[in-house]
Design a protein around this motif. Structure first.
Motif, PDB file in Angstrom:
ATOM      1  N   PRO A 155       0.813  -1.226   0.000  1.00 41.14           N
ATOM      2  CA  PRO A 155       0.000   0.000   0.000  1.00 41.14           C
ATOM      3  C   PRO A 155       0.842   1.270   0.000  1.00 41.14           C
ATOM      4  N   HIS A 156       1.972   1.247   0.698  1.00 40.62           N
ATOM      5  CA  HIS A 156       2.842   2.435   0.731  1.00 40.62           C
ATOM      6  C   HIS A 156       3.396   2.726  -0.663  1.00 40.62           C
ATOM      7  N   ALA A 157       3.812   1.680  -1.385  1.00 39.58           N
ATOM      8  CA  ALA A 157       4.357   1.853  -2.730  1.00 39.58           C
ATOM      9  C   ALA A 157       3.293   2.395  -3.678  1.00 39.58           C
ATOM     10  N   ILE A 158       2.054   1.927  -3.509  1.00 40.84           N
ATOM     11  CA  ILE A 158       0.960   2.415  -4.359  1.00 40.84           C
ATOM     12  C   ILE A 158       0.727   3.893  -4.104  1.00 40.84           C
ATOM     13  N   ASP A 159       0.729   4.301  -2.824  1.00 39.49           N
ATOM     14  CA  ASP A 159       0.552   5.705  -2.481  1.00 39.49           C
ATOM     15  C   ASP A 159       1.674   6.552  -3.063  1.00 39.49           C
ATOM     16  N   THR A 160       2.897   6.072  -2.950  1.00 42.54           N
ATOM     17  CA  THR A 160       4.053   6.791  -3.474  1.00 42.54           C
ATOM     18  C   THR A 160       3.942   6.942  -4.990  1.00 42.54           C
ATOM     19  N   ARG A 161       3.533   5.883  -5.650  1.00 42.96           N
ATOM     20  CA  ARG A 161       3.385   5.922  -7.109  1.00 42.96           C
ATOM     21  C   ARG A 161       2.308   6.930  -7.499  1.00 42.96           C
ATOM     22  N   GLU A 162       1.200   6.923  -6.796  1.00 38.06           N
ATOM     23  CA  GLU A 162       0.117   7.867  -7.076  1.00 38.06           C
ATOM     24  C   GLU A 162       0.593   9.303  -6.878  1.00 38.06           C
ATOM     25  N   GLU A 163       1.382   9.532  -5.837  1.00 34.42           N
ATOM     26  CA  GLU A 163       1.922  10.863  -5.581  1.00 34.42           C
ATOM     27  C   GLU A 163       2.828  11.309  -6.715  1.00 34.42           C
ATOM     28  N   ARG A 164       3.669  10.383  -7.212  1.00 37.20           N
ATOM     29  CA  ARG A 164       4.556  10.723  -8.330  1.00 37.20           C
ATOM     30  C   ARG A 164       3.757  11.063  -9.581  1.00 37.20           C
ATOM     31  N   ILE A 165       2.702  10.312  -9.832  1.00 35.76           N
ATOM     32  CA  ILE A 165       1.867  10.581 -11.007  1.00 35.76           C
ATOM     33  C   ILE A 165       1.214  11.954 -10.890  1.00 35.76           C
ATOM     34  N   LYS A 166       0.691  12.278  -9.709  1.00 39.26           N
ATOM     35  CA  LYS A 166       0.081  13.589  -9.493  1.00 39.26           C
ATOM     36  C   LYS A 166       1.103  14.705  -9.700  1.00 39.26           C
ATOM     37  N   LYS A 167       2.311  14.497  -9.182  1.00 37.55           N
ATOM     38  CA  LYS A 167       3.381  15.490  -9.330  1.00 37.55           C
ATOM     39  C   LYS A 167       3.719  15.692 -10.802  1.00 37.55           C
ATOM     40  N   MET A 168       3.793  14.599 -11.544  1.00 35.09           N
ATOM     41  CA  MET A 168       4.113  14.705 -12.972  1.00 35.09           C
ATOM     42  C   MET A 168       3.001  15.416 -13.735  1.00 35.09           C
ATOM     43  N   MET A 169       1.755  15.167 -13.378  1.00 40.30           N
ATOM     44  CA  MET A 169       0.638  15.857 -14.033  1.00 40.30           C
ATOM     45  C   MET A 169       0.690  17.356 -13.724  1.00 40.30           C
ATOM     46  N   THR A 170       1.057  17.706 -12.499  1.00 35.12           N
ATOM     47  CA  THR A 170       1.204  19.113 -12.125  1.00 35.12           C
ATOM     48  C   THR A 170       2.340  19.747 -12.926  1.00 35.12           C
ATOM     49  N   LEU A 171       3.433  19.025 -13.062  1.00 32.46           N
ATOM     50  CA  LEU A 171       4.567  19.534 -13.830  1.00 32.46           C
ATOM     51  C   LEU A 171       4.203  19.718 -15.302  1.00 32.46           C
ATOM     52  N   MET A 172       3.384  18.828 -15.830  1.00 31.84           N
ATOM     53  CA  MET A 172       2.967  18.958 -17.232  1.00 31.84           C
ATOM     54  C   MET A 172       2.232  20.271 -17.471  1.00 31.84           C
TER      55      MET A 172
END
Length: 150
Positions: free
Chosen positions: A70-87
């Motif tokens: 679950p921690h890895a899934i949360d971390t992955r989701e956070e990275r995806i959100k960060k990348m979408m913000t950066l886009m």
């Protein structure tokens, strides 16, 4: 497996089979050199294949463990959100080109034709986008590492 006696025998036997099939094509004084080169190349191919297999197995295990953590899934989701913000920080043209190349899997040539620009311009847009991602994702990674060590 590398160093496996049975695999070594198979490589040598396969090499001799190839030599036998091409026996009349190869000059008699070059047959020994041919067989040595062939065995050496086939061994190198086997090592590369073994390394690739190991790499894919490791990646599979890592992804599988992340899928159940679950921690890895949360971390992955956070990275995806960060990348979408950066886009959103990218220029509209760079964002479109990045989307075409990475999400729609189009080549630089295809994107260049679509937008009427050169492939070097596509590459420039991609480099700008990737530079932004690297800079901000590395920053984010360092922050989380420092936060985890305190």
């Amino acid at each position: 497996m590398i160093g496996d006696e049975e695999t070594c025998r198979d490589i040598v036997e396969d090499s001799f089979e190839i030599l036998w099939k091409r026996f009349n094509e190869i000059e008699s004084d070059k047959r020994v050199a041919f067989i040595f080169r062939l065995v050496r190349f086939r061994c190198a191919d086997h090592v590369r294949h073994s390394q690739t297999t190991t790499l894919y197995a490791q990646r599979y295990l890592q992804e599988h463990s992340e899928a159940t953590d679950p921690h890895a899934i949360d971390t992955r989701e956070e990275r995806i959100k960060k990348m979408m913000t950066l886009m959103e920080q990218l220029s509209p043209k760079t964002k479109e080109i990045l989307t075409e190349c990475y999400f729609n899997h189009h080549s630089y040539n295809e994107v260049a034709e679509k937008y009427g620009i050169s492939t070097s311009a596509v590459k420039k847009h991609m480099m700008q986008a990737l530079k932004l991602f690297r800079k901000n994702m590395v920053k984010e990674s360092k922050k989380s590492d420092q936060g985890g060590t305190l």
